[in-house]
Design a protein around this motif. Structure first.
Motif, PDB file in Angstrom:
ATOM      1  N   VAL A 184      -7.763   0.682  12.476  1.00  0.00           N
ATOM      2  CA  VAL A 184      -8.406   0.718  11.165  1.00  0.00           C
ATOM      3  C   VAL A 184      -7.750  -0.340  10.295  1.00  0.00           C
ATOM      4  N   LEU A 185      -8.581  -1.231   9.718  1.00  0.00           N
ATOM      5  CA  LEU A 185      -8.096  -2.313   8.869  1.00  0.00           C
ATOM      6  C   LEU A 185      -8.695  -2.214   7.480  1.00  0.00           C
ATOM      7  N   TYR A 186      -7.929  -2.676   6.474  1.00  0.00           N
ATOM      8  CA  TYR A 186      -8.382  -2.667   5.084  1.00  0.00           C
ATOM      9  C   TYR A 186      -8.050  -3.999   4.432  1.00  0.00           C
ATOM     10  N   ARG A 187      -9.009  -4.526   3.680  1.00  0.00           N
ATOM     11  CA  ARG A 187      -8.759  -5.696   2.846  1.00  0.00           C
ATOM     12  C   ARG A 187      -9.482  -5.471   1.530  1.00  0.00           C
ATOM     13  N   GLU A 188      -8.730  -5.556   0.445  1.00  0.00           N
ATOM     14  CA  GLU A 188      -9.294  -5.309  -0.876  1.00  0.00           C
ATOM     15  C   GLU A 188     -10.339  -6.361  -1.214  1.00  0.00           C
ATOM     16  N   GLU A 213     -15.005  -8.507   4.307  1.00  0.00           N
ATOM     17  CA  GLU A 213     -15.519  -8.940   3.009  1.00  0.00           C
ATOM     18  C   GLU A 213     -16.626  -8.005   2.534  1.00  0.00           C
ATOM     19  N   ALA A 214     -17.475  -7.582   3.447  1.00  0.00           N
ATOM     20  CA  ALA A 214     -18.612  -6.743   3.099  1.00  0.00           C
ATOM     21  C   ALA A 214     -18.238  -5.277   2.903  1.00  0.00           C
ATOM     22  N   ARG A 215     -17.278  -4.768   3.686  1.00  0.00           N
ATOM     23  CA  ARG A 215     -17.017  -3.330   3.703  1.00  0.00           C
ATOM     24  C   ARG A 215     -15.636  -2.909   3.207  1.00  0.00           C
ATOM     25  N   GLU A 216     -14.674  -3.776   3.237  1.00  0.00           N
ATOM     26  CA  GLU A 216     -13.274  -3.514   2.898  1.00  0.00           C
ATOM     27  C   GLU A 216     -12.525  -2.688   3.937  1.00  0.00           C
ATOM     28  N   MET A 229       0.847  -1.170   0.000  1.00  0.00           N
ATOM     29  CA  MET A 229       0.000   0.000   0.000  1.00  0.00           C
ATOM     30  C   MET A 229       0.897   1.240   0.000  1.00  0.00           C
ATOM     31  N   THR A 230       0.603   2.159  -0.894  1.00  0.00           N
ATOM     32  CA  THR A 230       1.407   3.373  -0.983  1.00  0.00           C
ATOM     33  C   THR A 230       0.996   4.369   0.099  1.00  0.00           C
ATOM     34  N   THR A 231       1.827   5.364   0.299  1.00  0.00           N
ATOM     35  CA  THR A 231       1.538   6.408   1.280  1.00  0.00           C
ATOM     36  C   THR A 231       0.271   7.165   0.901  1.00  0.00           C
ATOM     37  N   LYS A 232       0.107   7.404  -0.398  1.00  0.00           N
ATOM     38  CA  LYS A 232      -1.075   8.117  -0.877  1.00  0.00           C
ATOM     39  C   LYS A 232      -2.347   7.304  -0.615  1.00  0.00           C
ATOM     40  N   GLN A 233      -2.287   6.006  -0.843  1.00  0.00           N
ATOM     41  CA  GLN A 233      -3.433   5.136  -0.595  1.00  0.00           C
ATOM     42  C   GLN A 233      -3.761   5.077   0.894  1.00  0.00           C
ATOM     43  N   ARG A 234      -2.714   4.965   1.719  1.00  0.00           N
ATOM     44  CA  ARG A 234      -2.918   4.928   3.169  1.00  0.00           C
ATOM     45  C   ARG A 234      -3.568   6.232   3.651  1.00  0.00           C
ATOM     46  N   ALA A 235      -3.125   7.361   3.142  1.00  0.00           N
ATOM     47  CA  ALA A 235      -3.693   8.654   3.528  1.00  0.00           C
ATOM     48  C   ALA A 235      -5.162   8.744   3.121  1.00  0.00           C
ATOM     49  N   GLU A 290      -3.063 -10.291  10.471  1.00  0.00           N
ATOM     50  CA  GLU A 290      -2.499 -11.567  10.036  1.00  0.00           C
ATOM     51  C   GLU A 290      -3.588 -12.632   9.912  1.00  0.00           C
ATOM     52  N   ARG A 291      -4.464 -12.708  10.894  1.00  0.00           N
ATOM     53  CA  ARG A 291      -5.509 -13.731  10.902  1.00  0.00           C
ATOM     54  C   ARG A 291      -6.588 -13.498   9.847  1.00  0.00           C
ATOM     55  N   THR A 292      -6.833 -12.240   9.492  1.00  0.00           N
ATOM     56  CA  THR A 292      -7.890 -11.926   8.523  1.00  0.00           C
ATOM     57  C   THR A 292      -7.331 -11.595   7.141  1.00  0.00           C
ATOM     58  N   ARG A 293      -6.023 -11.684   6.986  1.00  0.00           N
ATOM     59  CA  ARG A 293      -5.352 -11.368   5.718  1.00  0.00           C
ATOM     60  C   ARG A 293      -5.698  -9.949   5.250  1.00  0.00           C
ATOM     61  N   SER A 294      -5.619  -9.020   6.186  1.00  0.00           N
ATOM     62  CA  SER A 294      -5.902  -7.618   5.879  1.00  0.00           C
ATOM     63  C   SER A 294      -4.659  -6.785   6.179  1.00  0.00           C
ATOM     64  N   GLN A 295      -4.779  -5.485   5.983  1.00  0.00           N
ATOM     65  CA  GLN A 295      -3.673  -4.575   6.240  1.00  0.00           C
ATOM     66  C   GLN A 295      -4.078  -3.572   7.314  1.00  0.00           C
TER      67      GLN A 295
END
Length: 97
Positions: free
Chosen positions: A81-85, A40-43, A1-7, A66-71
Motif C-alpha cells: 500500500v502506497l500513499y502520496r499526498e 496522482e489520481a488517487r493518492e 507520517m504519524t502513527t495515527k495517519q498510518r493507521a 523512492e521512484r514515485t516519491r511516495s510513502q
C-alpha cells in the motif's frame, strides 16, 4: 507520517482492491510511470506482488516509493500500500492530525 495517519490509511486500504500486479518481469519503467500516474489520481493505491515475482515485496515497496516519491503505508504478505499526498489545495484524503 504519524502513527495515527498510518493507521487511518491502513483502514482505508483494507477495503481497496489492488490496481496493479507485479509479476516475473518485476519493475519496469512503464509500470513505475503507471503507478506514479495512479498516485496522482488517487493518492492511495494497493499493489499485488504475484507468486512468480522473485523479488521481495518489502524491497519492491521501497524501490517503488523512492521512484514515485511516495510513502509505504504497509506491506503485508504480497500486498503493498502506497500513499502520496495530492498537490492541489483540496486534499482528496483528509488525514487526521
Amino acid at each position: 507520517m504519524t502513527t495515527k495517519q498510518r493507521a487511518y490509511l491502513k483502514s482505508l486500504a483494507m477495503t481497496m482492491e489492488p490496481i496493479f500486479q507485479i509479476g516475473k518481469s518485476s519493475m519496469t519503467p512503464g509500470l513505475t510511470q503507471a503507478i506514479s500516474e495512479a498516485l496522482e489520481a488517487r493518492e492511495l493505491i494497493k499493489i499485488s506482488v504475484l507468486k512468480n515475482c522473485a523479488d521481495d515485496p518489502r524491497e519492491l515497496a521501497e524501490i517503488i516509493a523512492e521512484r514515485t516519491r511516495s510513502q509505504v503505508v504497509q506491506v503485508i504478505g504480497k500486498k503493498i500500500v502506497l500513499y502520496r499526498e495530492g498537490k492541489d489545495d483540496k486534499k482528496k484524503i483528509m488525514l487526521p492530525r
